[in-house]
Scaffold this active site. Structure first.
Site, PDB file in Angstrom:
ATOM      1  N   SER A 161       3.261  -2.226  10.292  1.00 63.12           N
ATOM      2  CA  SER A 161       4.702  -2.003  10.449  1.00 63.12           C
ATOM      3  C   SER A 161       5.552  -3.226  10.096  1.00 63.12           C
ATOM      4  CB  SER A 161       5.020  -1.535  11.872  1.00 63.12           C
ATOM      5  OG  SER A 161       4.392  -0.292  12.121  1.00 63.12           O
ATOM      6  N   GLY A 165       2.715  -1.339   4.335  1.00 62.54           N
ATOM      7  CA  GLY A 165       2.648   0.087   4.017  1.00 62.54           C
ATOM      8  C   GLY A 165       4.041   0.648   3.782  1.00 62.54           C
ATOM      9  N   GLY A 166       4.607   1.262   4.821  1.00 65.72           N
ATOM     10  CA  GLY A 166       5.886   1.962   4.698  1.00 65.72           C
ATOM     11  C   GLY A 166       6.976   1.166   3.994  1.00 65.72           C
ATOM     12  N   HIS A 190      -9.600   0.742   5.356  1.00 64.41           N
ATOM     13  CA  HIS A 190      -8.274   0.910   5.965  1.00 64.41           C
ATOM     14  C   HIS A 190      -8.428   1.789   7.209  1.00 64.41           C
ATOM     15  CE1 HIS A 190      -4.121   2.223   6.519  1.00 64.41           C
ATOM     16  NE2 HIS A 190      -3.764   1.171   5.796  1.00 64.41           N
ATOM     17  N   GLU A 236      -6.799   4.193   8.247  1.00 61.12           N
ATOM     18  CA  GLU A 236      -6.681   5.639   7.983  1.00 61.12           C
ATOM     19  C   GLU A 236      -7.990   6.189   7.418  1.00 61.12           C
ATOM     20  OE1 GLU A 236      -3.072   5.272   5.699  1.00 61.12           O
ATOM     21  OE2 GLU A 236      -2.034   4.730   7.549  1.00 61.12           O
ATOM     22  N   ASN A 270       0.856  -1.188   0.000  1.00 58.50           N
ATOM     23  CA  ASN A 270       0.000   0.000   0.000  1.00 58.50           C
ATOM     24  C   ASN A 270       0.896   1.244   0.000  1.00 58.50           C
ATOM     25  OD1 ASN A 270      -1.848   2.036   0.489  1.00 58.50           O
ATOM     26  ND2 ASN A 270      -2.270   1.418   2.609  1.00 58.50           N
ATOM     27  N   TRP A 271       0.932   1.930  -1.143  1.00 61.64           N
ATOM     28  CA  TRP A 271       1.841   3.085  -1.285  1.00 61.64           C
ATOM     29  C   TRP A 271       1.249   4.362  -0.673  1.00 61.64           C
ATOM     30  CZ3 TRP A 271       3.676   2.240  -7.097  1.00 61.64           C
ATOM     31  CH2 TRP A 271       4.412   1.046  -7.148  1.00 61.64           C
ATOM     32  N   LYS A 272       0.023   4.272  -0.210  1.00 62.92           N
ATOM     33  CA  LYS A 272      -0.657   5.424   0.423  1.00 62.92           C
ATOM     34  C   LYS A 272      -0.513   6.685  -0.446  1.00 62.92           C
ATOM     35  CE  LYS A 272       0.365   3.362   4.871  1.00 62.92           C
ATOM     36  NZ  LYS A 272       0.055   3.410   6.273  1.00 62.92           N
ATOM     37  N   GLY A 326       1.901   2.058  10.712  1.00 58.90           N
ATOM     38  CA  GLY A 326       2.787   3.205  10.514  1.00 58.90           C
ATOM     39  C   GLY A 326       3.475   3.678  11.784  1.00 58.90           C
ATOM     40  N   GLU A 377      -5.401  -5.588  10.695  1.00 60.41           N
ATOM     41  CA  GLU A 377      -4.458  -4.482  10.863  1.00 60.41           C
ATOM     42  C   GLU A 377      -4.766  -3.746  12.175  1.00 60.41           C
ATOM     43  OE1 GLU A 377      -2.531  -3.376   6.854  1.00 60.41           O
ATOM     44  OE2 GLU A 377      -4.157  -2.006   7.261  1.00 60.41           O
TER      45      GLU A 377
HETATM   46  C1  PEP Z   1      -0.967  -0.191   5.825  1.00 58.40           C
HETATM   47  O1  PEP Z   1      -0.959   0.930   5.344  1.00 58.40           O
HETATM   48  O2  PEP Z   1      -1.875  -0.980   5.576  1.00 58.40           O
HETATM   49  C2  PEP Z   1       0.137  -0.581   6.713  1.00 58.40           C
HETATM   50  C3  PEP Z   1       0.124  -1.788   7.223  1.00 58.40           C
HETATM   51  O3  PEP Z   1       1.103   0.369   6.931  1.00 58.40           O
HETATM   52  P1  PEP Z   1       2.510   0.140   7.688  1.00 58.40           P
HETATM   53  O4  PEP Z   1       3.112  -1.132   7.144  1.00 58.40           O
HETATM   54  O5  PEP Z   1       3.318   1.346   7.352  1.00 58.40           O
HETATM   55  O6  PEP Z   1       2.207   0.016   9.140  1.00 58.40           O
END
Ligand code: PEP
Length: 267
Positions: free
Chosen positions: A220, A241-242, A102, A104, A18-20, A180, A174
């Site tokens: 994360s 994500g990151g 998600h 967010e 997920n490049w957000k 994040g 999640e």
């Molecule tokens: C996500 O955006 O779904 C996610 C899991 O982010 P991160 O890996 O940065 O926690």
């Protein structure tokens, strides 16, 4: 467009990036090219998917073959006066997957379980596989409400689709406090949450359906921690994500999945 290989997709771990709201359109294409090389190298054993910002979804989709593409969010109506929104119907030719609910979206933009249900139904209507995100906040975990939260999110979020649709869908566990933040959920807690999700789906739609649903973990994840989640029999892949924005990290996670992670046993 993504090309399926002959090994059953259900037996492969899914590694989704997920490049957000990151990367310009040219930067997205650049990263997609790198990911594609790795996805192609491991296509027999891992399914790789990327979720670029919607400005780059179409161009990324047109340059990959072994990498699935997805949209980070959709609106639940198929068209209309909804300024700034994107309908599932508008991206169904370039998105294999859509992330729905998600954290967010839930906590920054106020999406509810009811919105998630409508968006999940829009995905199914438009032949896009939903990745429905569920997970508890830190406060809910501390209050021992995780099971209740997951049950509620699953029972309302999947209420508008059939058991056949559910069987083909993906759930991402999640925990909000791990997204994040660099905080890692303990693998045993992830396994327990995945069993709760499986039980909730089983009670609603039957055991046969629950056995087919893929449950991912996200929060994360890095190349260092990926293996501890991929080794769990309850987990069928990762939503990253990151670390998915870092070419070498994401490639290492794909490689880890190829080298024995996530024997899901689900078919
Ligand atoms: C996500 O955006 O779904 C996610 C899991 O982010 P991160 O890996 O940065 O926690």
């Amino acid at each position: 467009m993504f090309i399926y290989t002959n090994i059953s997709i259900m037996s492969k771990p899914l590694i989704a990036g997920n490049w957000k709201m990151h990367l310009s359109e040219p930067q997205s294409r650049g990263l997609a090219e790198q990911v594609e090389a790795q996805a192609a190298a491991y296509a027999d054993t891992v399914e790789t998917a990327v979720f670029p910002s919607s400005i780059a979804l179409s161009s990324v989709n047109s340059l990959v073959e072994s990498t699935a593409t997805g949209v980070q969010n959709i609106y639940f109506a198929d068209e209309g006066a909804f300024t700034g929104e994107i309908a599932a119907a508008q991206v169904s030719d370039v998105a294999d997957y859509a992330i729905v609910g998600h954290s967010e979206r839930r906590y920054v933009f106020g999406e509810t379980d009811e919105t998630v249900a409508r968006k999940t139904a829009a995905c199914i209507r438009n032949h896009i596989t939903p990745i429905v995100c569920v997970g508890e906040t830190l406060h809910e975990r501390q209050e021992n409400e995780t099971v209740q939260v997951l049950n509620d999110q699953i029972s309302t979020g999947l209420t508008m689709i059939t058991s056949e649709d559910v069987a083909g869908s993906v759930i991402a566990y999640e925990p909000v406090w791990a997204i994040g933040t660099g905080e890692n959920a303990k693998p045993e807690d992830v396994a327990s949450a995945a069993r709760t999700i499986d039980r909730a789906i089983g009670e609603m739609f039957g055991r046969k359906t629950a056995d087919q649903v893929r449950v991912l973990y996200g929060g994360s994840v890095s190349s260092e921690t990926a293996g501890s989640y991929l080794d769990l029999e309850e987990i069928s892949g990762l939503l990253v994500g990151g670390a998915s924005l870092k070419e070498h990290e994401f490639k290492a996670i794909i490689e880890r999945a190829a080298n024995g992670g996530a024997e899901t046993g689900k078919s």
